[in-house]
Structure formats: C-alpha cells, structure tokens
Design a protein around this motif. Structure first.
Motif, short mmCIF file in Angstrom:
data_model
loop_
_atom_site.label_atom_id
_atom_site.label_comp_id
_atom_site.label_asym_id
_atom_site.label_seq_id
_atom_site.Cartn_x
_atom_site.Cartn_y
_atom_site.Cartn_z
N TYR A 110 22.50 16.30 78.04
CA TYR A 110 23.38 16.63 79.08
C TYR A 110 22.37 17.01 80.33
CZ TYR A 110 27.68 16.26 76.31
OH TYR A 110 28.66 15.80 75.53
N ASN A 111 22.64 16.32 81.31
CA ASN A 111 21.80 16.79 82.51
C ASN A 111 21.88 18.11 83.16
OD1 ASN A 111 23.93 16.31 83.90
ND2 ASN A 111 23.54 14.42 84.81
N ASP A 112 22.85 18.84 82.66
CA ASP A 112 23.27 20.18 83.21
C ASP A 112 22.93 21.25 81.99
OD1 ASP A 112 25.63 19.48 81.73
OD2 ASP A 112 26.73 20.50 83.29
N ASN A 113 22.44 20.99 80.96
CA ASN A 113 22.24 21.74 79.92
C ASN A 113 21.60 23.43 80.31
OD1 ASN A 113 23.38 20.46 77.90
ND2 ASN A 113 21.43 19.90 76.95
N ASP A 114 20.65 23.20 81.41
CA ASP A 114 20.29 24.51 81.99
C ASP A 114 21.37 25.27 82.41
OD1 ASP A 114 20.67 22.34 83.97
OD2 ASP A 114 19.18 23.38 85.23
N ILE A 118 22.35 28.91 80.64
CA ILE A 118 22.18 29.90 81.74
C ILE A 118 23.45 30.73 81.86
CG2 ILE A 118 21.62 30.79 84.26
CD1 ILE A 118 19.73 28.54 84.12
N PHE A 119 24.44 29.92 82.17
CA PHE A 119 25.93 30.53 81.83
C PHE A 119 25.92 31.27 80.85
CE2 PHE A 119 30.04 30.43 80.34
CZ PHE A 119 30.92 30.75 81.56
N PHE A 120 25.95 30.73 79.60
CA PHE A 120 26.26 31.35 78.30
C PHE A 120 25.33 32.51 78.28
CE2 PHE A 120 25.09 31.54 73.66
CZ PHE A 120 26.19 32.12 73.10
N ASN A 121 23.95 32.79 78.46
CA ASN A 121 23.23 33.94 78.33
C ASN A 121 23.72 35.02 79.42
OD1 ASN A 121 20.29 33.65 76.76
ND2 ASN A 121 21.53 31.70 77.38
N LYS A 122 24.31 34.69 80.67
CA LYS A 122 24.70 35.75 81.56
C LYS A 122 26.06 36.03 81.10
CE LYS A 122 22.20 34.47 85.97
NZ LYS A 122 22.23 34.20 87.23
N ASP A 142 17.12 30.84 69.09
CA ASP A 142 16.76 29.88 69.81
C ASP A 142 16.86 29.78 71.19
OD1 ASP A 142 15.13 28.58 67.78
OD2 ASP A 142 16.90 27.23 67.17
N TRP A 143 16.28 28.67 71.84
CA TRP A 143 16.31 28.65 73.46
C TRP A 143 17.75 28.97 74.13
CZ3 TRP A 143 18.77 25.29 76.46
CH2 TRP A 143 19.07 24.24 76.16
N GLN A 144 18.74 28.36 73.46
CA GLN A 144 20.13 28.40 74.13
C GLN A 144 20.51 29.88 74.42
OE1 GLN A 144 19.07 26.74 71.23
NE2 GLN A 144 20.08 24.82 71.25
N ALA A 145 19.87 30.77 73.43
CA ALA A 145 20.40 32.29 73.86
C ALA A 145 19.01 32.98 74.12
CB ALA A 145 20.91 33.00 72.48
N ALA A 146 17.94 32.61 74.42
CA ALA A 146 16.58 33.32 74.58
C ALA A 146 16.82 34.02 76.15
CB ALA A 146 15.57 32.35 74.56
N LEU A 147 17.25 33.67 76.75
CA LEU A 147 17.60 34.43 78.17
C LEU A 147 18.20 36.04 77.97
CD1 LEU A 147 17.88 31.63 80.78
CD2 LEU A 147 15.68 32.82 80.16
N VAL A 148 19.03 36.13 77.03
CA VAL A 148 19.57 37.37 76.96
C VAL A 148 18.79 38.39 77.05
CG1 VAL A 148 21.35 38.70 75.51
CG2 VAL A 148 21.56 36.44 75.79
N PRO A 149 17.64 38.80 76.09
CA PRO A 149 16.98 39.76 76.27
C PRO A 149 15.92 39.62 77.56
CG PRO A 149 16.24 38.49 74.25
CD PRO A 149 17.37 37.51 74.87
N VAL A 150 15.79 38.76 78.55
CA VAL A 150 15.12 38.48 79.50
C VAL A 150 15.99 39.22 80.55
CG1 VAL A 150 14.16 37.07 81.29
CG2 VAL A 150 13.85 36.70 78.79
N VAL A 207 9.64 25.97 83.86
CA VAL A 207 10.42 27.07 83.44
C VAL A 207 10.42 27.04 81.78
CG1 VAL A 207 12.36 28.60 83.71
CG2 VAL A 207 11.63 27.40 85.63
N ASN A 208 10.26 27.88 81.24
CA ASN A 208 10.16 27.94 79.60
C ASN A 208 10.97 29.25 79.43
OD1 ASN A 208 9.42 28.17 76.97
ND2 ASN A 208 8.02 26.91 77.24
N PHE A 209 12.16 29.07 78.70
CA PHE A 209 12.97 29.95 78.31
C PHE A 209 12.52 30.57 76.99
CE2 PHE A 209 17.45 28.21 79.60
CZ PHE A 209 16.94 27.90 81.10
#
Length: 484
Positions: A110-114, A118-122, A142-150, A207-209
């Motif tokens: 999906y072209n809006d996976n970013d 990002i929504f999911f992590n926030k 994995d990458w789909q949840a990787a931004l939570v610690p960030v 950008v690399n999650f």
C-alpha cells in the motif's frame, strides 16, 4: 510487571508470517507467569472476531500526521482467566482494507504504509496516556511498531507515565526495515534537525524506522542467539551491521518458542494418529495415511522428506535447483507445501511431473496439511541462506521428523549435527552455502536412515528437546528485570 506488547500481527487475529505466531504465544506465556500483559494491534478488516467478546466503547481521540487529523477509536478483548488484554486500535481509512500490507489489486505495498504505521505508533502512546496507563516494559516488534521507543524517548521522556518505563524492540527479520523517502521524515512530527547524514533516522538518504529504533530502544532483541551475532556482519546485517555493532552492548538473542499445545504429536488435533516418544507406531501410520492421500507408493525403506516453506531464494531453493536430479536419484520421496516466487512454483511442478512416484508439490498453504506433513515425514529439509529463528525445525524435532538444515540463525541454535561415532545429535547440518554440501548432507541422512537403531536414537533425542515458550518467556523476564 506491567508489560505492553505492540505488534502489527497477533495470532489468532492477524498473521502473514512467524511474527503473528510469536505474538500469539509470548504474551499468553508471560501472563501465565503472573505478569499483567496488554497487547496492542491495528483493527484490520480481515480479523474474524467470531467466538470472542469484543467490547467497543465511545472513546475517541485524534492523531495528527503532517497536519492531517486521523480519528482513533479502540475495542478490546479480555482473555478469560489471565491478566491479558488485547487492544484493537481503529481507523477505517487506514486499516479497513482487504490485506495487511500489500494491495491485492496491484501486488505492491500500500502506498501509504508509512502513514498507516506512523499512525499506529502514535496511537499506541496516545492510548496509554489517555488511559493513564504506566507500563514497566514497552516491548515492540519489527518495523511496523519500531517508532514507539523513538517517540517515547524523544517526545515523552519526562512524562510521568514513561519515566520508569523501559523499551525493548525485537527484530524478527532484519531484511524488513521500514524505509521511506526522506521527504516523509516530516510526518513523524519530530525536529527537522534530527535528520542528517549518518543520523539515527538516515540510511542512504532515506528514513529508516528500524535504524532509529535500534538507537533509541533500551534493549534490542532478535529471535536467536546466532542471528544476533550474524546481523553484526556484512553478510547478514542488511546494511545495519555497523549500527548494530555500535549498540552490541544492548543486543540480545532470545530464541522463539513452540506452542506444544498445538505442535505436539501427543496432542495434535489435526493428525490422524497421535503418538509419543515411547511408542512411535502412530508416526508410521501417519506416513502411510499421507502417502495414500497424495497417491504416492508406500515403500518400506524409503524416507519421506517434508518441506513446508515460503518458496524464495532465502530458503535455499536455489541450491536445490542445482542438484535436484542427483537428489531424486536417491532412495527418497518428497512432499512440498508452500507458495512464493513463481519460478519455484514452476520448478517444483516440473520435479513432480518428472518424478511422479517420488514427489508431490502442493503449491498452497494448508494448516491441517502442514501438521500431517510434520507428523508423517521422516526428515524435514530447511537449507536456508539465512533464518532468523525458524519454527518448523523445532516442530519437526518434537514429531521425530529429523531436520536437515544449514548451520545458520535459529537452525544452528536448535539442531545438533549427528555424529556417527558418538551417536549423538538431533539432525543433519551443513555449514557452507553450496549445492554440493547440501547434496552430501541429504545423502548422509538417507544412508543413516537405513540403520533403524541409530535412526530411532536420533528421533528420540530430538523429541526430548524442550523449546517451549515458557523457556523463552523466562529469558525475556530476565532481560526486563535487568533493564529495570
């Protein structure tokens, strides 16, 4: 301990691979050990809630991405008799789709996976804050949840809910990193100064999650000890070996476990004949049943080799292509179950057509058939180029189905090469990624199979191994306590 798990896949609700299996088992095992566990995942259209008491509510928030507001709702399921809850984060515009990541119409992501993840992590952090829930451990996958610690470190480090919270990020397969064009960085809502060459977010201009999460998580784990070492090398590091070596002091390998309530020949509800280590007659009956079902001849001293896999280069099928005629000259039969690259679909159908009494290629996924193949086969082939953990070799051990594997990742951690002198070992292992080494290992296994006494010993030594989730969960608890 109050543990929050975050993942894009959780069995039985959402799964595309092994990640879902892990999140189906690990939280339950931690809860059985007495910890309070909350699992957060997106509410996908494809989830079947039949048989579950899904509780919706009137709670609603907004999540902002690049000045655009997205509605956030949630529903939950409470696991009976356990301190375990599943929270489904909901936004129809992002997750009410036919598939999890890939558009079935185009075959592309999906072209809006970013935006979606990002929504999911926030949304995870928005939910925890609004519910005033202070976890001791935030464990993301994995990458789909990787931004939570960030986000936790950069946006909420001083927030009272997260002041004593430690973050853990698990890499299930480093090949998938969540990489997007640098123009997408602004969507994270962070200071632009954080993105620059060699920064925690930047990877060859993108950008690399996962890279960011390696930097900002309190601990990084991966799914076997061997893989934790391998990803620090140029061969297996997928470009992040330097970053991982830089953070080696917080990198741990913890093997995935097996749910023996599902994958055990004495309890398996999907096989015709149950059996135990002390009485293997049921295994022989399963083999006869499967051969009859597949229309293959029953040959007393011919081993059946099972393969259940995604059909990709990573799984070692390019090696098998080189030597297939030599392999098929041996006294063996092969049954394959799986889907993947079209070239391997053609390859395995061709093998079946040329060797109709020795091979069946079942180009599909069928869970019941997977159980039957594990129970019926004499050997199980996994010649992977890389394998972060692998589950089928551990299933195979419990079913007395002797693995033939490459000494890599979780395969190296779980299968002990058979020594003909000491008669010790649980399988057959080759080290170098060459077709000839694979061929000689298959031949060695077939030769050993003819000595019934030695073969039974290998089978029983494998069946005696314990790779239960309890062992893995205790190691995670040990790590959580170390961080606190």
């Amino acid at each position: 301990m109050k543990i929050v798990m975050v993942s894009s896949e959780v069995v039985p609700f959402a799964k595309t691979g092994g990640l879902g299996d892990v999140l189906g088992a690990l939280p339950k095992t931690l809860a059985k050990l007495g910890h309070e566990v909350t699992v957060l995942l997106p509410l996908y259209r494809s989830i079947d809630f039949s048989g579950y008491n899904l509780v919706a509510n009137d709670w609603e928030e907004k999540v902002t991405i690049d000045s655009k507001n997205f509605n956030l709702k949630y529903s939950k399921i409470k696991e009976p008799k356990l301190p375990l809850e599943y929270i489904f984060l909901e936004n129809d515009s992002l997750f009410d789709r036919k598939a999890l990541y890939v558009d079935p119409e185009t075959g592309a992501d999906y072209n809006d996976n970013d935006d979606r993840f990002i929504f999911f992590n926030k949304a995870v952090l928005k939910f925890l804050i609004s519910k005033d829930y202070a976890p001791d451990i935030l464990h993301v996958h994995d990458w789909q949840a990787a931004l939570v610690p960030v986000f936790t470190k950069l946006c909420f480090a001083d927030h009272e809910l997260f002041r004593n919270c430690k973050t853990v990020m698990t890499i299930h397969n480093l090949a998938f990193q969540g990489m997007y064009e640098n123009s997408k960085f602004g969507k994270l809502g962070l200071e632009e100064e954080l993105f620059y060459p060699t920064s925690p977010f930047e990877f060859y201009g993108k950008v690399n999650f996962i890279k960011a999460s390696i930097t900002y998580s309190d601990a990084v784990t991966t799914v076997s000890q061997q893989y934790a070492q391998e990803i620090q090398t140029n061969e297996f590091g997928c470009g992040l070996d330097g970053v991982l070596k830089q953070h080696a002091d917080k990198l741990y390998g913890i093997l995935n476990g097996v749910d023996y309530s599902i994958w055990s020949p004495s309890r398996d509800k999907k096989i015709p004949f149950k059996f135990i280590r002390a009485n293997l007659s049921g295994k022989k009956m399963n083999k006869i049943e499967l051969l009859n079902e597949l229309g293959l001849p029953i040959r007393e001293k011919t081993p059946l080799i099972g393969i259940i896999s995604r059909l990709t280069d990573q799984k070692g099928f390019d090696l098998l292509e080189f030597i297939i005629d030599d392999v098929m000259k041996e006294n063996l039969q092969i049954v394959l179950l799986g889907t993947g690259d079209e070239k391997y679909h053609r390859f395995f159908k061709d093998v079946e057509s040329r060797y109709p009494d020795k091979c069946r290629s079942l180009l599909k996924f069928d869970d019941t058939l997977a159980h039957k193949i594990e129970a019926a086969s004499d050997m199980f082939l996994m010649p992977s180029y890389y394998e972060p953990c692998g589950l089928n070799q551990m299933y195979s051990l419990k079913y007395g189905t002797v693995p033939i594997v490459r000494k890599v990742g979780g395969l190296a951690d779980t299968v002990k090469d058979y020594n003909d002198q000491t008669k010790e070992g649980t399988g057959f292992v080759f080290e170098n990624y060459t077709a000839q080494e694979l061929l000689s290992t298959i031949k060695r296994a077939i030769e050993t199979y003819q000595n019934r006494r030695n073969w039974l010993k290998i089978m029983k030594q494998g069946m005696n191994e314990d790779y239960s989730w309890k062992q893995s969960a205790l190691k995670y608890v040990e790590l959580y306590n170390k961080l606190r």
